[in-house]
Enzyme design. Structure first.
Site, PDB file in Angstrom:
ATOM      1  N   ASN A  86     -10.166  -5.638  -0.399  1.00  0.00           N
ATOM      2  CA  ASN A  86     -10.052  -4.663  -0.692  1.00  0.00           C
ATOM      3  C   ASN A  86      -9.385  -4.680  -1.812  1.00  0.00           C
ATOM      4  O   ASN A  86      -8.285  -5.541  -2.135  1.00  0.00           O
ATOM      5  CB  ASN A  86     -10.063  -3.210  -0.275  1.00  0.00           C
ATOM      6  CG  ASN A  86     -10.772  -2.917   0.261  1.00  0.00           C
ATOM      7  OD1 ASN A  86     -12.149  -2.900   0.456  1.00  0.00           O
ATOM      8  ND2 ASN A  86     -10.480  -1.917   2.189  1.00  0.00           N
ATOM      9  N   CYS A 100     -18.915  -3.560   3.668  1.00  0.00           N
ATOM     10  CA  CYS A 100     -18.320  -2.317   3.652  1.00  0.00           C
ATOM     11  C   CYS A 100     -18.926  -1.654   4.998  1.00  0.00           C
ATOM     12  O   CYS A 100     -20.401  -1.828   4.525  1.00  0.00           O
ATOM     13  CB  CYS A 100     -17.874  -1.843   2.439  1.00  0.00           C
ATOM     14  SG  CYS A 100     -17.304  -0.453   2.728  1.00  0.00           S
ATOM     15  N   ASP A 101     -18.077  -1.163   6.403  1.00  0.00           N
ATOM     16  CA  ASP A 101     -18.909  -0.585   7.051  1.00  0.00           C
ATOM     17  C   ASP A 101     -19.411   1.186   6.960  1.00  0.00           C
ATOM     18  O   ASP A 101     -19.574   1.639   7.848  1.00  0.00           O
ATOM     19  CB  ASP A 101     -17.957  -0.496   8.357  1.00  0.00           C
ATOM     20  CG  ASP A 101     -16.879  -0.046   8.725  1.00  0.00           C
ATOM     21  OD1 ASP A 101     -15.942   0.207   7.327  1.00  0.00           O
ATOM     22  OD2 ASP A 101     -16.269  -0.747   9.199  1.00  0.00           O
ATOM     23  N   TYR A 107     -15.028   8.667   0.861  1.00  0.00           N
ATOM     24  CA  TYR A 107     -14.627   8.104   0.021  1.00  0.00           C
ATOM     25  C   TYR A 107     -14.793   8.903  -1.542  1.00  0.00           C
ATOM     26  O   TYR A 107     -14.590   8.593  -2.034  1.00  0.00           O
ATOM     27  CB  TYR A 107     -14.915   6.231  -0.487  1.00  0.00           C
ATOM     28  CG  TYR A 107     -13.470   5.486   0.091  1.00  0.00           C
ATOM     29  CD1 TYR A 107     -12.125   5.769   0.484  1.00  0.00           C
ATOM     30  CD2 TYR A 107     -14.360   5.455   1.766  1.00  0.00           C
ATOM     31  CE1 TYR A 107     -11.675   5.331   1.310  1.00  0.00           C
ATOM     32  CE2 TYR A 107     -13.722   4.301   2.936  1.00  0.00           C
ATOM     33  CZ  TYR A 107     -12.515   4.409   2.574  1.00  0.00           C
ATOM     34  OH  TYR A 107     -11.182   3.869   3.897  1.00  0.00           O
ATOM     35  N   ARG A 116       0.645  -1.251   0.635  1.00  0.00           N
ATOM     36  CA  ARG A 116      -0.170  -0.104  -0.007  1.00  0.00           C
ATOM     37  C   ARG A 116       0.887   1.333  -0.024  1.00  0.00           C
ATOM     38  O   ARG A 116       0.766   2.294  -0.919  1.00  0.00           O
ATOM     39  CB  ARG A 116      -0.729  -0.134   1.398  1.00  0.00           C
ATOM     40  CG  ARG A 116      -1.910   1.187   1.185  1.00  0.00           C
ATOM     41  CD  ARG A 116      -2.602   0.993   2.796  1.00  0.00           C
ATOM     42  NE  ARG A 116      -3.317   2.217   2.685  1.00  0.00           N
ATOM     43  CZ  ARG A 116      -3.845   2.780   3.601  1.00  0.00           C
ATOM     44  NH1 ARG A 116      -4.741   1.881   4.613  1.00  0.00           N
ATOM     45  NH2 ARG A 116      -5.089   4.147   3.804  1.00  0.00           N
TER      46      ARG A 116
END
EC number: 3.2.1.86
Length: 446
Positions: free
Chosen positions: A144, A165-166, A245, A90
């Site tokens: 993800n 997904c939360d 997001y 990442r």
């Protein structure tokens, strides 16, 4: 029931375990098998869970495995929560993105595509292994980018893979909090889009939509995290509450500038923080307490550069309450295993529920869960202003899947070049080449 957790050495495992410990209903999970490639982390995680279960009668038994084939037989449910190339991967995505002037966040734009390209071959092998060794198991995907991974796995597992997904439920709970209402059976949420790309369009309490009350009051909007992030003026202009997001899309220049000025990227911070955590947890007497402290620190710094770009400052304690994905997962498991009907926002095949996308497209919308699985509720609607973005990103997701499943470099390039957060074919090509040279996992892209 037996639950197998792939990536069970991951940091969020105690959240799931906490839900299992709270569940005292008949037919609950009694056996948990943790699977991870890192044996040291597995041992430490087993100690954390044992510490967490101290004093809880009849806590589920926990076993650890580095070979998935040892763990799968007899599984009723399989959680997939893996990170191919780890947190260092990442960090590399974020570095590559910044070097080319684009956002490198792990699920959005370049970072999401790169993450998916190195993850999809692994999860597809997992899907085939589950189908062979535990054909009656249901796979609940947390890996993800969740929508892309769930859609790819569905080509092997069909309806028996469901993504969670939360973010949507966290958004809804914060909006309900401004109304003094708790999420419960009398609340119905209308939410539509793709994973990390959706909008809350109605909040019905006892049949009455209360969202207009939230949208009419600027102070109420800016009392919770998403409202502060986007600003009341913009949310009122939209007429819907955006997933957090979407801040990367609506304020991309601001976020990129904040990223570039930040002393370190989000992933680099997490690498250092997690290294400290594992060292402490592996040696201390109460590792669960160490996990709690680390989690609080982690949550406090969530989306820090986005908040900086919006001038928000520190997170409020109320905003740090998670969406409760572990409780959603438990409700999903119970709904399927014991036909306990529930309404949940999930990532599932569309099957005609969301206009403009075909039946096999995985979307994030409200579903009814029962013994036969998760059934998308017809009539979900993406706001008109979001239709183009959803269509473009679904194309990107499918080109990413095409690239990963068939070793198709041209498809990977198309995915990058057509993403709304990548503004040049030249940049897309450079991003792809940097990713290929940085990750041996992408050597299959010819």
């Amino acid at each position: 029931m037996k639950l197998v957790m792939i990536g069970g050495g991951g940091f969020r495992t105690p959240l799931v375990h906490s839900a299992l410990l709270r569940d005292r209903e008949p037919g609950r999970v009694t056996e948990v098998a943790l699977v991870d490639v890192d044996a040291d982390r597995l041992r430490t995680m087993a100690r954390i869970l044992a510490d967490q279960a101290e004093g809880v009668p009849d806590a589920p038994t926990v076993s650890v495995h580095t070979d998935v084939e040892d763990a799968l037989p007899g599984a009723d449910f399989v959680f997939s929560a893996i990170r191919v190339a780890g947190m260092e991967g990442r960090a590399t995505d974020e570095r590559i993105g910044q070097s080319h002037g684009v956002i490198g966040q792990e699920t959005v734009g370049f970072g999401g595509i790169s993450y998916a390209l190195r993850t999809l071959p692994t999860v597809m092998e997992l899907a085939r292994t589950v189908k062979r060794l535990a054909p009656d198991a249901w796979v609940i995907n947390f890996t993800n980018p969740a929508g892309v991974v769930t859609e790819a796995m569905s080509t092997v597992l069909g309806e028996r893979v469901i993504g969670i997904c939360d973010s949507p439920i966290g958004l809804a709970r914060r909006a309900l909090g401004t109304l003094g209402v708790q999420h419960g059976p009398d609340v119905e949420l209308e939410y539509a889009g793709l994973n990390h790309l959706g909008w809350l369009t109605a909040v019905r309490v006892d049949g009455v939509d209360r969202l207009p009350e939230v949208l009419a009051d600027a102070g109420r909007i800016e009392s919770f995290e998403e409202g502060k992030l986007f600003g009341a003026e913009w949310i009122q202009a939209l007429g819907a509450l955006p997933n957090e997001y979407l801040h990367y899309y609506s304020y991309r220049r601001d976020v990129l500038q904040a990223d570039q000025y930040a002393p370190h990227t989000r992933a680099r911070y997490l690498v250092e923080q997690q290294d400290r955590f594992w060292a402490v947890a592996g040696a201390c007497e109460h590792p669960y307490r160490a996990w709690q402290d680390s989690r609080n620190e982690r949550e406090a710094s969530y989306m820090a550069t986005n908040r900086d770009s919006a001038g928000m400052g520190e997170r409020d304690v109320e905003d740090m309450t998670s969406g409760g994905y572990e409780d959603v997962a438990l409700a999903l498991m119970r709904g399927i295993a014991y036909d306990q009907r529930a309404r949940l926002i999930l990532n599932v095949r569309n099957r005609g529920a969301l206009a403009g996308l075909d039946d096999d497209a995985v979307v994030e919308i409200p579903c009814i869960v029962d013994a036969a699985g998760a059934h998308p509720i017809p009539g979900a609607r993406v706001p008109d202003f979001g239709l183009g973005t959803v269509t473009a990103v679904k194309y990107v997701e499918r080109q990413t899947i095409q690239a990963a499943l068939h070793g198709d470099r041209a498809a990977a390039l198309r995915a990058l070049a057509h993403h709304p957060l990548v503004d040049s074919v030249r940049v897309a090509r450079a991003l792809l080449e940097d990713a290929r040279s940085s990750f041996p996992h992408l050597s299959y892209l010819s």
